[in-house]
Design an enzyme around this catalytic site. Sequence first.
Site: not given
Length: 150
Positions: A39, A42-44, A81
């Site tokens: 995405c 890249g975190w979610d 996170k």
Amino acid sequence: WLSALENTKWLQHLSVMLKAAVLVSSAVDREGRPVLVHCSDGWDRTPQIVALAKILLDPYYRTMEGFQVLVESDWLDFGHKFGDRCGHQEKVEDQNEQCPVFLQWLDAVHQLLKQFPCLFEFNEAFLVKLVQHTYSCLYGTFLGNSPCER
């Protein structure tokens, strides 16, 4: 209540996430193609889609042990996170960082579980307990924004 739910677009997010996971798993399993999922940051969305695809592709991730391994590898070790997204940080610099990304993923897993209950070793009570402890802060598992912080 239903119109308030509709206004959140929660179900639309779940639908898009599940469709993307089916697309990824189909490309890997039926077409034998490699897939890159990423995405904007890249975190979610990345762990949401990849972890759902793994559940669809491999029955191991539908066991208690496999699900634990999946959460550890694709969420915790990947560096999701949790501190920012769940609002656990003491000094919240940006309230816009809060977003129920992990909760959305658990809801998508719940949708699969409701459709195919015999394919899972765990039930919705397990998922509810996981949600409770994600936000309870009783354990350090879902605190911080990285394995280092945890």
